[in-house]
Design an enzyme around this catalytic site. Structure first.
Site, PDB file in Angstrom:
ATOM      1  N   ARG A  53       0.853  -1.206   0.000  1.00 46.38           N
ATOM      2  CA  ARG A  53       0.000   0.000   0.000  1.00 46.38           C
ATOM      3  C   ARG A  53       0.891   1.261   0.000  1.00 46.38           C
ATOM      4  NH1 ARG A  53      -1.235   1.926   4.674  1.00 46.38           N
ATOM      5  NH2 ARG A  53      -1.677  -0.083   5.630  1.00 46.38           N
ATOM      6  N   TYR A 105     -18.467  16.124 -14.217  1.00 47.72           N
ATOM      7  CA  TYR A 105     -18.954  14.741 -14.144  1.00 47.72           C
ATOM      8  C   TYR A 105     -19.922  14.587 -12.973  1.00 47.72           C
ATOM      9  CZ  TYR A 105     -18.871   9.818 -12.863  1.00 47.72           C
ATOM     10  OH  TYR A 105     -19.249   8.557 -12.502  1.00 47.72           O
ATOM     11  N   ASP A 179      -9.195  18.956 -13.875  1.00 45.68           N
ATOM     12  CA  ASP A 179      -9.489  17.581 -14.270  1.00 45.68           C
ATOM     13  C   ASP A 179      -9.370  17.523 -15.797  1.00 45.68           C
ATOM     14  OD1 ASP A 179     -12.057  15.161 -13.398  1.00 45.68           O
ATOM     15  OD2 ASP A 179     -10.683  15.188 -15.101  1.00 45.68           O
ATOM     16  N   LYS A 204     -10.278   6.501 -18.341  1.00 49.10           N
ATOM     17  CA  LYS A 204     -10.707   6.987 -19.659  1.00 49.10           C
ATOM     18  C   LYS A 204      -9.583   6.888 -20.680  1.00 49.10           C
ATOM     19  CE  LYS A 204     -14.532   7.828 -17.517  1.00 49.10           C
ATOM     20  NZ  LYS A 204     -14.106   7.428 -16.150  1.00 49.10           N
TER      21      LYS A 204
HETATM   22  C1  P1T Z   1     -17.631   7.480 -15.775  1.00 49.32           C
HETATM   23  C2  P1T Z   1     -17.583   8.727 -16.262  1.00 49.32           C
HETATM   24  N1  P1T Z   1     -16.774   9.672 -15.777  1.00 49.32           N
HETATM   25  C3  P1T Z   1     -15.834   9.482 -14.747  1.00 49.32           C
HETATM   26  C4  P1T Z   1     -15.027  10.723 -14.463  1.00 49.32           C
HETATM   27  C5  P1T Z   1     -14.344  10.832 -13.243  1.00 49.32           C
HETATM   28  C6  P1T Z   1     -14.380   9.704 -12.212  1.00 49.32           C
HETATM   29  O1  P1T Z   1     -13.450   8.728 -12.619  1.00 49.32           O
HETATM   30  P1  P1T Z   1     -13.622   7.175 -12.175  1.00 49.32           P
HETATM   31  O2  P1T Z   1     -12.346   6.528 -12.670  1.00 49.32           O
HETATM   32  O3  P1T Z   1     -14.873   6.678 -12.866  1.00 49.32           O
HETATM   33  O4  P1T Z   1     -13.727   7.161 -10.659  1.00 49.32           O
HETATM   34  C7  P1T Z   1     -13.603  11.979 -12.970  1.00 49.32           C
HETATM   35  N2  P1T Z   1     -13.532  13.008 -13.858  1.00 49.32           N
HETATM   36  C8  P1T Z   1     -14.196  12.939 -15.042  1.00 49.32           C
HETATM   37  C9  P1T Z   1     -14.117  14.096 -15.993  1.00 49.32           C
HETATM   38  C10 P1T Z   1     -14.954  11.789 -15.378  1.00 49.32           C
HETATM   39  O5  P1T Z   1     -15.608  11.764 -16.566  1.00 49.32           O
HETATM   40  C11 P1T Z   1     -18.423   9.167 -17.400  1.00 49.32           C
HETATM   41  O6  P1T Z   1     -18.504  10.418 -17.607  1.00 49.32           O
HETATM   42  O7  P1T Z   1     -18.989   8.305 -18.106  1.00 49.32           O
END
Ligand code: P1T
Length: 388
Positions: A53, A105, A179, A204
């Site tokens: 960890r 998001y 972000d 992503k």
């Molecule tokens: C799952 C999706 N978004 C996650 C996302 C997140 C969250 O990421 P995760 O890896 O899903 O926890 C953070 N910032 C942005 C701009 C995002 O689009 C979506 O828009 O379909």
């Protein structure tokens, strides 16, 4: 002395953090280290790693590569994008305030509005395209400014440099976070525009294969790295070594994937904009985008994200798609389509969705790497189905 070559993006993505001389067997591909613990020469006498960890060689390879391609100094990875958001907002304390762009998001909105508020950290959601309005929201207890650009799902752009300069002129101690999930560091470099921290849903485009959930934070500031490194370990929101190795592999093709995502996304956006069953298309590289000039100034390009208002039955359109999969997430090699109003942004209040224009006619596409003519044909037949 060999002359220093300023390496290009792809060279950094392929070689940063990968030097085979780090390990005795010299494997060109970094070894996958699954061990959760490491033998010590004596109590407290370890060789850089004590416990999975707290640190892991496969994670270290990835964090080094991420910092390099971002032109940052420190890279940290987390169990998910929201894990990175949790860690970064844990830099704040009770009574602090966040100014956040209004179109983010749904999970980010939910975390700020439902979870952080339990720790007495309030958030103001403000239209980031209006700099004066955005700055007027800064209060004496504002300690963080949160930007997504392009925003999810409306693809609004925020002028990072203008926000950073204006915010720092008010108070240097306000942390500016961007972000950058929708573009990756290939198309946009928030740290070079003055941001303190850039975060990613690695899930992503950065991983780009829809087979890893992960987050990342990159910074140039030693003080923030020190605090984030503590939180990464103390909160335990770390990814597995296997996932780190997967993402490290994906970064090797990031440049060529983003170039094709941009090409295919623009083809799709132009097709939709010319279609009689489409009301409006949002894409930062289209002349019709309200902030086209800002796109040219702060972005090297745009990904495969395309959002549009459809005429006709949006659910019929989505159910008629054959190549695009109806699914949440984005940035993979496969093309995806979704209805933010009841999927990724369902957690917003109805009032917020109405104010933003996230209604049942708004469709978000993540244009993948399939043959472009196939994607156009799929959209065309589905648009016809939506009119029946
Ligand atoms: C799952 C999706 N978004 C996650 C996302 C997140 C969250 O990421 P995760 O890896 O899903 O926890 C953070 N910032 C942005 C701009 C995002 O689009 C979506 O828009 O379909």
């Amino acid at each position: 002395m060999p002359t220093h070559i300023e390496e290009g993006f792809a060279t950094k993505a392929i070689h940063s953090g990968q030097d085979p001389r780090q390990w005795s067997h010299r494997s060109v591909i970094p070894p996958l280290v699954m061990s959760t613990t490491f033998r010590q020469d004596g109590p407290g006498e370890h060789r850089g790693y004590e416990y999975g960890r707290s640190g892991n060689p496969s994670r270290n390879v990835l964090e080094t590569c991420l910092a390099s391609i971002e032109n940052g100094k420190h890279g940290l990875v987390f169990a998910s994008g929201l894990g990175a958001i949790t860690a970064v907002t844990s830099l704040l304390q009770s009574g602090d305030h966040i100014v956040c762009v209004d179109d983010v998001y749904g999970g980010t909105n939910r975390y700020f509005r439902v979870c952080l508020v339990k720790n007495n950290i309030e958030t103001s959601f403000v239209d980031g395209t209006n700099l004066k309005l955005f700055l007027d929201s800064i209060k004496d207890n504002t300690k963080m400014v949160w930007i997504e650009t392009p925003t999810n799902p409306l693809l609004k752009l925020i002028d990072i440099r203008a926000v950073v300069d204006a915010v720092k002129a008010i108070r240097e101690d306000i942390i500016v976070v961007v972000d950058n999930s929708f573009l990756t560091c290939y198309f946009q470099r928030p740290l070079e525009l003055g941001a303190d921290i850039v975060i990613y849903s690695i899930t992503k485009y950065m991983n780009g294969h829809s087979d890893v959930v992960m987050g990342a934070a990159i910074t140039r500031r030693d003080d923030l790295e020190d605090r984030l490194r503590f939180l990464q370990n103390a909160m335990g929101i770390v990814p597995s070594p296997f996932d780190c190795a997967q993402v490290n592999r994906s970064l090797k093709t990031l440049e060529i994937r983003m170039i094709q995502h941009m090409k295919a996304g623009l083809t799709v956006a132009k097709f939709l904009e010319s279609h009689s069953s489409v009301e409006k298309v949002f894409h930062p590289l289209l002349p019709s985008h309200a902030q086209r000039e800002l796109a040219k100034k702060q972005m090297k390009g745009h990904s495969g994200m395309v959002t549009f208002y459809i005429k006709g039955d949006s659910r019929k359109f989505l159910k008629a798609l054959k190549i695009f999969a109806v699914a949440e997430s984005l940035g993979g090699f496969e093309s995806l389509a979704e209805l933010p109003s009841i999927m990724t942004h369902a957690s917003l209040t109805a009032e917020m969705r109405n104010e933003l224009g996230i209604n049942d006619q708004l469709i978000r596409l993540s244009v993948g790497l399939e043959t472009e003519s196939d994607l156009i044909a799929d959209l065309d037949q589905a648009l016809k189905a939506a009119q029946s």
